[in-house]
Design a protein around this motif. Sequence first.
Motif, PDB file in Angstrom:
ATOM      1  N   TYR A 159      -3.263   8.352  -1.634  1.00  0.00           N
ATOM      2  CA  TYR A 159      -2.891   9.674  -1.150  1.00  0.00           C
ATOM      3  C   TYR A 159      -1.398   9.911  -1.339  1.00  0.00           C
ATOM      4  O   TYR A 159      -0.609   8.965  -1.347  1.00  0.00           O
ATOM      5  CB  TYR A 159      -3.230   9.787   0.345  1.00  0.00           C
ATOM      6  N   THR A 160      -0.991  11.184  -1.451  1.00  0.00           N
ATOM      7  CA  THR A 160       0.426  11.509  -1.415  1.00  0.00           C
ATOM      8  C   THR A 160       0.867  11.409   0.039  1.00  0.00           C
ATOM      9  O   THR A 160       0.057  11.626   0.949  1.00  0.00           O
ATOM     10  CB  THR A 160       0.710  12.926  -1.943  1.00  0.00           C
TER      11      THR A 160
ATOM     12  N   ILE B  11       0.813  -1.219   0.000  1.00  0.00           N
ATOM     13  CA  ILE B  11       0.000   0.000   0.000  1.00  0.00           C
ATOM     14  C   ILE B  11       0.848   1.270   0.000  1.00  0.00           C
ATOM     15  O   ILE B  11       0.294   2.356  -0.122  1.00  0.00           O
ATOM     16  CB  ILE B  11      -0.999   0.025   1.176  1.00  0.00           C
ATOM     17  N   MET B  12       2.166   1.140   0.146  1.00  0.00           N
ATOM     18  CA  MET B  12       3.059   2.304   0.122  1.00  0.00           C
ATOM     19  C   MET B  12       4.109   2.101  -0.960  1.00  0.00           C
ATOM     20  O   MET B  12       4.651   1.003  -1.098  1.00  0.00           O
ATOM     21  CB  MET B  12       3.776   2.476   1.472  1.00  0.00           C
ATOM     22  N   SER B  13       4.409   3.170  -1.699  1.00  0.00           N
ATOM     23  CA  SER B  13       5.435   3.064  -2.734  1.00  0.00           C
ATOM     24  C   SER B  13       6.063   4.424  -3.011  1.00  0.00           C
ATOM     25  O   SER B  13       5.441   5.466  -2.791  1.00  0.00           O
ATOM     26  CB  SER B  13       4.837   2.507  -4.031  1.00  0.00           C
TER      27      SER B  13
ATOM     28  N   GLY C  40      -0.572  11.207   5.196  1.00  0.00           N
ATOM     29  CA  GLY C  40      -1.193  11.042   3.890  1.00  0.00           C
ATOM     30  C   GLY C  40      -2.087  12.230   3.617  1.00  0.00           C
ATOM     31  O   GLY C  40      -2.820  12.670   4.500  1.00  0.00           O
ATOM     32  N   CYS C  41      -2.010  12.775   2.400  1.00  0.00           N
ATOM     33  CA  CYS C  41      -2.769  13.982   2.059  1.00  0.00           C
ATOM     34  C   CYS C  41      -3.551  13.799   0.767  1.00  0.00           C
ATOM     35  O   CYS C  41      -3.032  13.260  -0.206  1.00  0.00           O
ATOM     36  CB  CYS C  41      -1.831  15.171   1.869  1.00  0.00           C
TER      37      CYS C  41
ATOM     38  N   LEU D   1      -5.294  19.106   3.637  1.00  0.00           N
ATOM     39  CA  LEU D   1      -6.212  18.012   3.957  1.00  0.00           C
ATOM     40  C   LEU D   1      -5.423  16.720   4.123  1.00  0.00           C
ATOM     41  O   LEU D   1      -5.306  15.909   3.202  1.00  0.00           O
ATOM     42  CB  LEU D   1      -7.265  17.865   2.859  1.00  0.00           C
ATOM     43  N   CYS D   2      -4.852  16.570   5.323  1.00  0.00           N
ATOM     44  CA  CYS D   2      -3.948  15.462   5.606  1.00  0.00           C
ATOM     45  C   CYS D   2      -4.372  14.741   6.886  1.00  0.00           C
ATOM     46  O   CYS D   2      -5.082  15.301   7.718  1.00  0.00           O
ATOM     47  CB  CYS D   2      -2.522  15.971   5.806  1.00  0.00           C
ATOM     48  N   ARG D   3      -3.897  13.524   7.017  1.00  0.00           N
ATOM     49  CA  ARG D   3      -4.075  12.745   8.237  1.00  0.00           C
ATOM     50  C   ARG D   3      -2.713  12.155   8.584  1.00  0.00           C
ATOM     51  O   ARG D   3      -2.008  11.660   7.712  1.00  0.00           O
ATOM     52  CB  ARG D   3      -5.091  11.635   8.009  1.00  0.00           C
TER      53      ARG D   3
END
Length: 141
Positions: free
Chosen positions: A108-109, A83-85, A124-125, A130-132
Amino acid sequence: MAGSMLALVGAAVMTAAATGAAAGQLTGVWKTSDGGYMEVFNCGQAVCGRISPTLGDLADKQRPDAKNKNPALRNRKIGGLQIMSGFVADQGRWTGGKIYNPRDGNTYTGTLTLQADGNLLVKGCVVAPLCRTQTWSRVTP
């Protein structure tokens, strides 16, 4: 001319070694703030991550990726899913990466920041601001 070429090659090797060393700081297993486990690994010159196929709630690992935007991928299992790259070291952070969230099917970026206490801030944005952000703790190196 030969001296400048040698200096360029030397700088490229040192940069590649530094990037590899920086990526190595993140490799291993991390416990997420919501109780899951992520395996972070080197993928070329970048850092990637997958949901651990063995640690955590094994029933959850069998859950399909039902919210994926691509209908052909909705039957794949969550356990082991990358899920991450694409995270690349950038002055103490890892930037330029993408994070896929199987809970909502969106990508998300992201930014990864290793804290002095050893925890990893994962941001993640959709679009800034608008990020978490989650705080992950290292389980194994």
